[in-house]
Motif scaffolding. Structure first.
Motif, PDB file in Angstrom:
ATOM      1  N   ARG A  82      24.399  21.495 -22.682  1.00 63.47           N
ATOM      2  CA  ARG A  82      24.807  22.833 -23.066  1.00 63.47           C
ATOM      3  C   ARG A  82      26.334  22.960 -23.014  1.00 63.47           C
ATOM      4  NH1 ARG A  82      24.815  28.037 -19.602  1.00 63.47           N
ATOM      5  NH2 ARG A  82      25.160  29.591 -21.202  1.00 63.47           N
TER       6      ARG A  82
ATOM      7  N   GLU B  64      19.056  30.125 -22.070  1.00 61.87           N
ATOM      8  CA  GLU B  64      20.324  29.402 -21.943  1.00 61.87           C
ATOM      9  C   GLU B  64      20.303  28.063 -22.678  1.00 61.87           C
ATOM     10  OE1 GLU B  64      21.874  28.996 -18.073  1.00 61.87           O
ATOM     11  OE2 GLU B  64      22.335  31.138 -17.998  1.00 61.87           O
ATOM     12  N   TRP B  65      19.130  27.558 -22.928  1.00 61.05           N
ATOM     13  CA  TRP B  65      19.019  26.248 -23.579  1.00 61.05           C
ATOM     14  C   TRP B  65      18.570  26.394 -25.029  1.00 61.05           C
ATOM     15  CZ3 TRP B  65      15.843  24.656 -18.743  1.00 61.05           C
ATOM     16  CH2 TRP B  65      16.737  24.426 -17.680  1.00 61.05           C
TER      17      TRP B  65
ATOM     18  N   PHE C 151      20.198  26.333 -27.587  1.00 63.64           N
ATOM     19  CA  PHE C 151      20.875  25.400 -28.489  1.00 63.64           C
ATOM     20  C   PHE C 151      19.986  24.212 -28.838  1.00 63.64           C
ATOM     21  CE2 PHE C 151      21.612  23.600 -24.325  1.00 63.64           C
ATOM     22  CZ  PHE C 151      21.464  22.247 -24.561  1.00 63.64           C
TER      23      PHE C 151
ATOM     24  N   ASP D 261      21.535  21.304 -18.986  1.00 62.60           N
ATOM     25  CA  ASP D 261      22.783  21.989 -18.626  1.00 62.60           C
ATOM     26  C   ASP D 261      23.990  21.176 -19.088  1.00 62.60           C
ATOM     27  OD1 ASP D 261      21.735  24.255 -17.520  1.00 62.60           O
ATOM     28  OD2 ASP D 261      21.707  23.484 -15.475  1.00 62.60           O
TER      29      ASP D 261
ATOM     30  N   ALA E 172      13.232  23.878 -22.969  1.00 60.29           N
ATOM     31  CA  ALA E 172      14.313  24.664 -23.563  1.00 60.29           C
ATOM     32  C   ALA E 172      13.760  25.929 -24.215  1.00 60.29           C
ATOM     33  CB  ALA E 172      15.077  23.829 -24.581  1.00 60.29           C
TER      34      ALA E 172
ATOM     35  N   THR F  54      28.970  19.645 -26.149  1.00 62.37           N
ATOM     36  CA  THR F  54      28.257  19.473 -27.412  1.00 62.37           C
ATOM     37  C   THR F  54      28.174  18.005 -27.825  1.00 62.37           C
ATOM     38  OG1 THR F  54      30.330  20.078 -28.415  1.00 62.37           O
ATOM     39  CG2 THR F  54      28.613  21.740 -28.419  1.00 62.37           C
TER      40      THR F  54
ATOM     41  N   ARG G 249      24.980  16.338 -26.906  1.00 58.14           N
ATOM     42  CA  ARG G 249      23.697  16.920 -27.315  1.00 58.14           C
ATOM     43  C   ARG G 249      22.735  15.972 -28.031  1.00 58.14           C
ATOM     44  NH1 ARG G 249      25.216  23.195 -28.792  1.00 58.14           N
ATOM     45  NH2 ARG G 249      25.977  23.648 -26.708  1.00 58.14           N
TER      46      ARG G 249
END
Lengths: 474, 530
Positions: free
Chosen positions: B132, B158-159, B161, B129, B153, B135, B138
């Motif tokens: 997310r 939602e994950w 990315f 989270d 993920a 960035t 990340r």
């Protein structure tokens, strides 16, 4: 008995769970580093103290007795525990050297001694906890009986009125209930509160939310109306019911009999603690598991109008304490009696069973309590599996699955559960019922759980299970 | 209590209930009461007879993560940092004396990854989270989350990315298995292929070039651009032939990227061509008795220049001749100029006066060239002496350009240059420059920042005018400085001309600085393997 070493520390999550609201949680976190603290320490009896620098010239004096837990602070906040108590516990939880083991200073000792004396006195007297009529009973049994009769009469009036409403509803059709919305139910619920039947009021309020609960609501509404009707009828004919069932009916209506019977002393592991809003009050539920008795117990605590309920036990600690069960509804609900010694931060998970057995046991329990929505159960060796839009818990050694209850699907705890499992079997505690399984806690099999290798009595723990750490999911 | 032996079917009951018994009486009569009795019986029967559902297909278990677990104290700390991040509100007002825990997450993750710890499973959701919504977290967060994080993920949209980008290490085949690599290169999705090319390039640059060459002519223009960009890693003379060919690509963007890459190869034929062109424009001259630089900007942009990536049409507001000159000088190997100016060093060349007002244009192009070719000597020369005000110095006055030049210098020199800059000019322009200094700040940089803050306090300004630098100091100062800073946390008497209450706020800000530094050193200690 317990060693004189500083009492085992709680985890950050356990401390944050004590916060009465998000604001306090945030404010407490900000004070959770050594920076603002001085003159602090902790000792083997579970006391933690410290001076917190605030905006004024004098620092605040904060003392926590982790056996309660109980808090005191010289700040003017009416939050309970206040941000200073939370911050102090966070510093303590992170093991910072700012709180060395030591002697309780005078300014903290006074309150601690006073508090512990009060607790001990209550235990000696028997207090409300051991539940003798002598302790709580009023002077005039006749007057009490008359009061009870008056209340029963009011409830009967309420039940009759509710029966009439249900009949009218069914006559006109549930389709019309869709339009009438919350208002009608809120008003009826208020009538039930007036009738001193909070149990009925809560169920009526529940009915109000069903028409907005998505597809299939007419079926759910009919089911709940029918069960409410069953409860009404049972109350109105309670004289003809056998005693255990009558006690269950009284409990569901909201006529709580005092906890009674011999208290059960055990090492109780706190499995879960969560709050649900219930009209204007907040209900806190704390699930406990007795290591020796194998019993599961539920503690209820209530907070009015935005205040957090008074009782708070961090998930994962084991308390050596007495519990007195309340009659009715499977005798799960209990009252916390005297506590012995300092809570220990570890505990063994309940033995648990399969998913198939859990749903069967729920079905069996309906024989004694047809209004039961769910019962507490520990699932052993289950795997969380995505299924359609939702999730299931699947027996690792079988094909039986329990759907995860819809209410749990939107909670972050679900993803904790999935992460802990990693696709492998896992032990989960939760409530299993007709809506599915609501996971409340899981045990991580990680070796990184960080649990101590010694239990409350200084016995070394060897089994892999006991090395695992409980992770709250709510 | 219901005594019905054969209750009406459930669907019938629901229909009656929905429409109302007035309109549609329940089967077997009995009105609403009878309907409710029958429904209650049904409901309890159904619930009592619930059977387990049949199991859906189980997901593949998460791959094993052999990294060692975190020490318990570090795990508690991470839980605290992540819990603070998710707590809403609180921001916006006065910052108080307590550390901003969220700002410490990047450092925590970087240190944990250096030690190579495995992330605790229960914290993976909050970690994902956090990554997310931020960035910048990340790369480190996903590296720390590891294979189980990636597995998780994959189950939560939602994950998503986390599955993008090149960090999906475990999804890529082993780069030493040519067949698997070739198959993914042929059949993979664009993102997978970019990640694959990057991985192969890191492992063996020549092999990546060969892989790219197999399909180059059939790739779409925008894909060619991305693939070409991957060659930045491990760029060498081996790539020259390929890049030369790319100079005649159909796509203009591909052409200019190829030109840019070639200009970073001083030995290349391309660099030589650019140098020839640039030298015809820039030459040694004489102003009076003094040596100087004379500039004769190009008069046209011919086809061969365009082929070498020179963009013919300038952006609006710029003269085309100076635009062309800039591009030529930028792509010319800097070593050329030393030869051109009689063996002078970079510093001397930069110091020469430039004729006819071309200085700004020429120096700006040299700055870009120094950045592109990562030439510390030229960067040093163009930065000049830190104590000279930026507007009077050589090179560029732009702080963005200067911080790029700084980034080329060795770490220690960078810190020293910025320290001198702050000592001379104060903190108001230092923020961007501080951002490129390696952390924790080496001395004398840390001391220089603290002294400047102290001076700002004595000058009676409010601390929030310096909140950017304060925030950087909290994250970048060496934690060992905490004790030395303690004296600054007291509230001295307010000077008469100070802003009212400023001293109290300053002492609060310094308290926060000290407690953040203490926390950072605690974090470092907790992460040391026990």
């Amino acid at each position: 008995m317990h060693t004189a070493d500083p009492a085992a520390r709680w985890t950050v999550e356990q401390v944050l769970a004590l916060a009465p609201d998000e604001t306090s949680r945030r404010a407490g976190s900000n004070l959770g580093s050594a920076g603002p603290w001085s003159g602090g320490g902790c000792d083997g009896s579970g006391a933690v103290w410290g001076l917190c620098k605030g905006s004024g010239s004098k620092p605040y004096r904060t003392v926590v007795d982790t056996t309660g837990p109980a808090y005191t602070c010289s700040c003017p906040s009416r939050k309970f525990p206040c941000k200073h108590a939370l911050g102090l516990l966070l510093v303590w939880a992170s093991g910072a050297s700012a709180l060395p083991a030591g002697e309780v200073p005078d300014w903290a000792g006074e309150w601690l001694t006073g508090r512990r004396k009060r607790v001990a006195d209550m235990g000696k007297k028997g207090g409300p906890t051991t539940g003798g009529a002598s302790a709580t009973g009023p002077a005039d049994p006749d007057a009490a009986r008359r009061r009870a009769e008056r209340r029963a009469g009011r409830i009967t009036g309420g039940a009759q009125e509710l029966e009439q409403r249900l009949t009218d509803l069914l006559r006109g059709g549930l389709a019309a209930a869709d339009q009438s919305g919350y208002g009608l139910w809120e008003e009826t619920a208020a009538r039930m509160v007036d009738a001193q039947a909070p149990g009925l009021a809560a169920r009526v309020r529940e009915l109000g939310s069903i028409p907005g609960s998505g597809p299939g609501w007419p079926v759910r509404l009919l089911e709940e109306c029918a069960l409410l009707h069953l409860l009404d009828s049972a109350w109105l004919g309670i004289d003809r019911l056998p005693e255990p069932l009558a006690a269950t009916v009284r409990t569901h209506v909201g006529l709580t009999a005092p906890a009674e019977g011999p208290p059960v002393r055990d090492h109780w592991l706190v499995l879960a603690q969560y709050d649900t809003p219930d009209g204007k009050i907040v209900t806190r539920r704390i699930w406990l598991y007795g290591r020796d008795s194998g019993r599961t117990a539920l503690l209820l605590s209530f907070g009015a109008a935005g205040r957090a309920p008074g009782l708070a036990l961090p998930v994962g600690v084991t308390v050596d304490a007495e519990m007195t069960p309340y009659p009715g509804a499977g005798r799960l609900r209990a009252e916390l009696g005297e506590q012995f010694g300092v809570p220990s931060p570890t505990g063994t998970p309940p033995p648990g069973g399969t998913a198939a057995a859990a749903i069967g046991a729920y079905g069996d329990a309906l024989r004694d309590d047809p209004w039961l929505d769910a019962r507490p159960v520990t699932l052993r060796e289950v795997i969380p599996v995505p299924s359609g839009g939702g999730w299931q818990l699947v027996d690792a050694a079988g094909e039986a699955a329990l759907p995860v209850a819809p209410s749990a699907l939107s909670r972050p705890g679900l993803w904790k559960l999935v992460a802990l499992s990693g696709g492998a079997p896992i032990t989960v505690f939760g409530e299993c019922g007709h809506r599915g399984f609501d996971p409340l806690a899981a045990w991580s099999m990680d070796a990184d759980a960080g649990a101590c290798g010694v239990d409350a009595d200084g016995v070394e723990i060897s089994s892999i299970d006991t090395m695992s750490e409980i992770v709250p999911l709510i | 209590m219901p005594r019905t032996v054969t209750p009406a079917p459930w669907e019938e009951l629901v229909t009656s209930a929905l429409l109302g018994t007035d309109r549609r009486p329940a089967e077997g009569g009995g009105g609403p009461g009878g309907l409710l009795d029958a429904a209650a019986l049904h409901t309890v029967q159904r619930r009592a007879g619930l059977l387990p559902a049949s199991a859906a297909a189980r997901p593949e278990p998460a791959p094993a993560d052999p990294r060692p677990p975190l020490p318990p104290a570090a795990r508690r700390r991470l839980a605290q940092l992540l819990a603070d991040r998710s707590a809403p509100g609180g921001s916006g007002g006065r910052r108080g004396t307590a550390p901003d825990l969220t700002e410490l997450i990047p450092q925590w993750l970087a240190t944990a990854n250096q030690h190579g710890y495995r992330a605790p499973a229960a914290l993976l959701p909050s970690l994902l989270d956090a990554a997310r919504s931020r960035t910048d977290l990340r790369p480190q967060a996903l590296a720390f989350a590891g294979p189980r994080g990636l597995w998780l993920a994959g189950l939560n949209p939602e994950w998503r990315f986390a599955l993008r980008g090149s960090s999906g290490g475990s999804l890529l085949p082993d780069v030493t298995e040519p067949e698997a690599v070739a198959r993914l290169w042929e059949e993979g999705l664009f993102a997978e292929r970019v990640a694959l090319l990057g991985a192969v390039r890191t492992h063996d640059p020549a092999e990546a070039l060969a892989l790219l060459a197999t399909t180059w002519t059939t790739e779409r223009a925008e894909d060619r651009l991305m693939f070409l960009d991957s060659l930045r890693t491990g760029l060498s003379g081996v790539d020259e032939t390929f890049l030369e060919q790319a100079l005649s690509d159909r796509s203009r963007n591909v052409r200019s990227t190829a030109a840019e890459l070639l200009s970073a190869l001083p030995e290349s034929a391309f660099a030589e061509r650019m140098a020839d062109r640039a030298m015809s424009c820039v030459s040694p001259g004489l102003t009076g008795d003094e040596a100087s630089v004379s500039v004769e900007a190009p008069h046209e942009c011919d086809a061969s220049m365009e082929r070498d990536g020179v963009v013919a049409v300038p952006p609006s507001g710029r003269g085309e001749r100076s635009w062309w000159l800039g591009q030529l000088v930028e792509a010319t190997p800097l070593a050329t100029w030393s030869v051109r100016f009689g063996g002078r060093a970079a510093q001397e060349i930069v110091g020469l006066p430039v004729a006819d007002g071309w200085a700004e244009e020429l120096h700006a192009a040299w700055c870009r060239a120094a950045v592109r070719q990562r030439d510390p000597k030229w960067a040093r020369a163009l930065l000049g002496t830190p104590s000279v005000p930026p507007s009077n110095g050589p090179g560029t006055a732009s702080l963005a350009e200067r911080s790029k030049l700084l980034a080329i210098l060795p770490a220690a020199e960078r810190a020293e240059w910025v320290a001198d800059f702050i000592a001379a000019h104060g903190l108001s322009e230092a923020f961007q420059l501080l951002g490129v200094c390696p952390t924790p700040w080496a001395e004398p940089l840390g001391r220089s920042v603290v002294d400047a803050l102290d001076i700002a306090r004595d000058a009676g300004s409010y601390p929030w005018s310096f909140s950017g630098v304060m925030g950087l100091a909290e994250r970048c100062l060496n934690p060992a400085e905490a004790d030395r800073l303690e004296v600054l946390t007291t509230t001295p008497d307010e000077p008469e001309d100070a802003s009212p209450g400023a001293n109290g706020y300053w002492s609060e800000a310094f308290q926060r600085l000290v407690s953040t530094l203490r926390l950072r050193s605690a974090i470092d200690l907790e992460l040391i393997p026990g």
